[in-house]
Write an enzyme that holds these catalytic residues in place. Structure first.
Site: not given
Ligand code: NAP
Length: 515
Positions: A286, A320
């Site tokens: 997501e 999001c």
């Molecule tokens: P993110 O930077 O992509 O991080 C999400 C998760 O992925 C974190 O736990 C992060 O860990 C982990 N991660 C980072 N690099 C990784 C890798 N190489 N392999 C596996 N996991 C990895 O996103 P965010 O900043 O937390 O959240 C914001 C984003 O989420 C926005 O784009 C938003 O639109 C989206 N979002 C979407 C929804 C939906 O339902 N579609 C809902 C909520 C949020 P670390 O924290 O340790 O880096």
């Protein structure tokens, strides 16, 4: 008897008694800041020399807590423990698994002010936003428990002479749950427990900026009777252990919510079988959004302006589903822009522990920097009509920014900013507005404000988003009321809080016996 699912009501903070309860919870949580939470692997506390520090984004010198930091070896241990637990957990009756979720929901309901207070400190949520996050977590537990019972029943199959046929669902195995920080309780809890209640076991890697609320939730699950090894708490940097747990040959599925960039990386890595891997991994991703509210000349302009402000600036635009694009037809463009600016000017910004502040800080220094860089981009691509000044006090605060007269090709119209920056675009007419709304690689949420029935019906078919709203804001999806998830680069078309969701963590088995 199992009652029908009902959404958890939001707390009414206009009532003095609720304000007192929340103020007390904030004091209690304040007195517990700075504690340490080790990893939980197979039910055992496992500590590490390296630690992740969780900071209060409203006051970054305040440590909310520290958690252990897994390396690759500990991540392997967690996967092994999860696999061990799977052997027994998968045999639990679905109703027995569900009961653990319902006990957790009841406990969370009893402690909702406390959990919301943690969200105020760790995620910078206002009281109302924190309460909505906690309420959604309760909903996920209550709802997915019911769904496990429904999916656990025998499935219909057409009778065939001379055979006894039986169709049912079985769990997948060990999954990795990787949630984001922006709904650090609800989304984390929903992703983890949906997978677990379906009979899988989980390695939960929380977002590194909000791991304490996840540690608290894992404690709550243990208290509710979750057996050891079913949910393993494995904080660690995405960069350091993320690829490893995604690629691990014993990982059967990955449930991820976060950015498009990380989601695409996971999708790609998971597609390549590791040596010894005997299945195709399932990925539930997501991802991001670039959500638009479209307003035409027939709309209730006050209502539209109110909805735009709430959707764009609620939780600092870090949803999001947030409205980051207001697309308004020419004849009412100036009018709607003025109304939105007028309302946004009145938004109070400051530390969210004070309920007078409607907006708190953005999540961390990296976000603060990135969002401010986009404001500079916005200055070149349009006219900044509100905000954009530097914030000089402590904390990562960015008051509302509105950039008018943005073109559809502009970066601030195309790229997800994930902060309180709203682009205003003028459309020639409704048709043109719909075209602009769809001119994005994402497809998560959107709203149309119009009184024209034909246009509403046209948008129902053609406004290409997973969650479309008419004459209301584009945020605030409720479990099983608005199953949530987007199209295109917003993800794998899954719907959290919907009746398809548990199927993502199950596979159908058919057994046929010759009579
Ligand atoms: P993110 O930077 O992509 O991080 C999400 C998760 O992925 C974190 O736990 C992060 O860990 C982990 N991660 C980072 N690099 C990784 C890798 N190489 N392999 C596996 N996991 C990895 O996103 P965010 O900043 O937390 O959240 C914001 C984003 O989420 C926005 O784009 C938003 O639109 C989206 N979002 C979407 C929804 C939906 O339902 N579609 C809902 C909520 C949020 P670390 O924290 O340790 O880096």
């Amino acid at each position: 008897m199992l009652t029908e699912f009902r959404n958890e009501p939001f707390v009414d903070f206009s009532a003095a008694a609720n304000r007192t309860l929340m103020a007390k919870a904030i004091e209690t949580v304040q007195s517990q800041l700075g504690k340490h939470y080790p990893l939980v692997i197979g039910g055992r506390r496992v500590d590490t020399k390296d630690r992740i520090k969780s900071l209060n984004p409203a006051q970054p010198d305040e440590i909310v807590g520290t958690v252990g930091k897994a390396d690759v070896a500990l991540a392997d241990q967690a996967i092994a423990e999860a696999e061990k637990a799977f052997a027994t957990w998968k045999k639990f009756e679905p109703a027995a698994r569900a009961r653990i979720l319902w006990r957790a929901a009841a406990a969370l309901r009893r402690r909702k002010f406390e959990f919301s207070a943690w969200l105020v400190f760790e995620a910078g949520k206002s009281w109302a936003e924190a309460d909505a996050d906690t309420a959604e977590a309760i909903d996920f537990l209550d709802f997915y428990g019911r769904e496990a019972v429904r999916w656990g029943a025998d499935q219909p199959a057409t009778r065939y002479p001379g055979e006894d046929n039986h169709v049912f669902y079985v769990p997948l195995g060990v999954g990795v749950a990787i949630p984001p920080w922006n709904f650090p309780l609800a989304i984390m809890a929903g992703m983890t427990t949906a997978a677990a209640v379906a009979g899988n076991t989980v390695v939960l890697k929380p977002a590194s900026v909000t791991p304490v609320i996840a540690a608290k939730f894992v404690e709550l699950l243990e208290e509710a009777g979750m057996p050891p090894g079913v949910v393993n708490f494995v904080p660690g940097s995405g960069g350091a252990i993320g690829d490893h747990i995604v690629q691990h040959p014993r990982t059967r599925f990955i449930t991820f919510t976060g950015s498009k960039e990380v989601g695409l990386r996971i999708w790609e890595l998971a597609a390549k079988p590791a040596p010894g891997q005997i299945w195709l991994k399932r990925v539930v991703a997501e991802m991001g959004g670039k959500d638009a509210i479209l307003v035409d000349e027939t709309a209730d302009l006050d209502g539209a302006a109110e909805a735009i402000v709430n959707s764009a600036f609620g939780y600092q635009g870090q949803k999001c589903s947030a409205c980051s694009r207001a697309i308004v037809v020419k004849s009412v463009y100036k009018d709607v822009l003025d109304r939105v600016v007028e309302r946004a000017k009145k938004i109070t910004v400051g530390p969210p522990r004070d309920p007078a502040n409607w907006m708190g800080p953005v999540i961390d220094e990296a976000s603060f920097r990135k969002i401010n860089e986009y404001v500079e981009v916005g200055r070149k691509e349009g006219k900044v009509v509100l905000g954009g000044e530097k914030w000089n006090a402590a904390g990562y605060f960015i008051p509302p920014v509105i950039v008018a007269d943005v073109k559809p090709t502009a970066r601030i119209h195309c790229e997800e900013i994930f902060g309180p920056v709203l682009a205003f675009l003028e459309a020639r007419d409704f048709e043109h507005g719909l075209e602009i709304a769809n001119a994005t690689e994402f497809g998560l949420t959107g709203a149309l404000w119009s009184r024209d029935r034909a246009r509403l019906e046209r948008a129902r078919q053609e406004f290409h988003v997973g969650n479309l709203y008419f004459n209301r804001k584009c945020t605030g999806a409720l479990v099983d009321v608005h199953p949530f998830g987007g199209f295109n680069m917003s993800g794998t078309d899954s719907k959290a809080g919907g009746r398809d969701y548990l199927g993502l963590f199950l596979q159908m088995k058919s057994v046929s016996e010759k009579l």
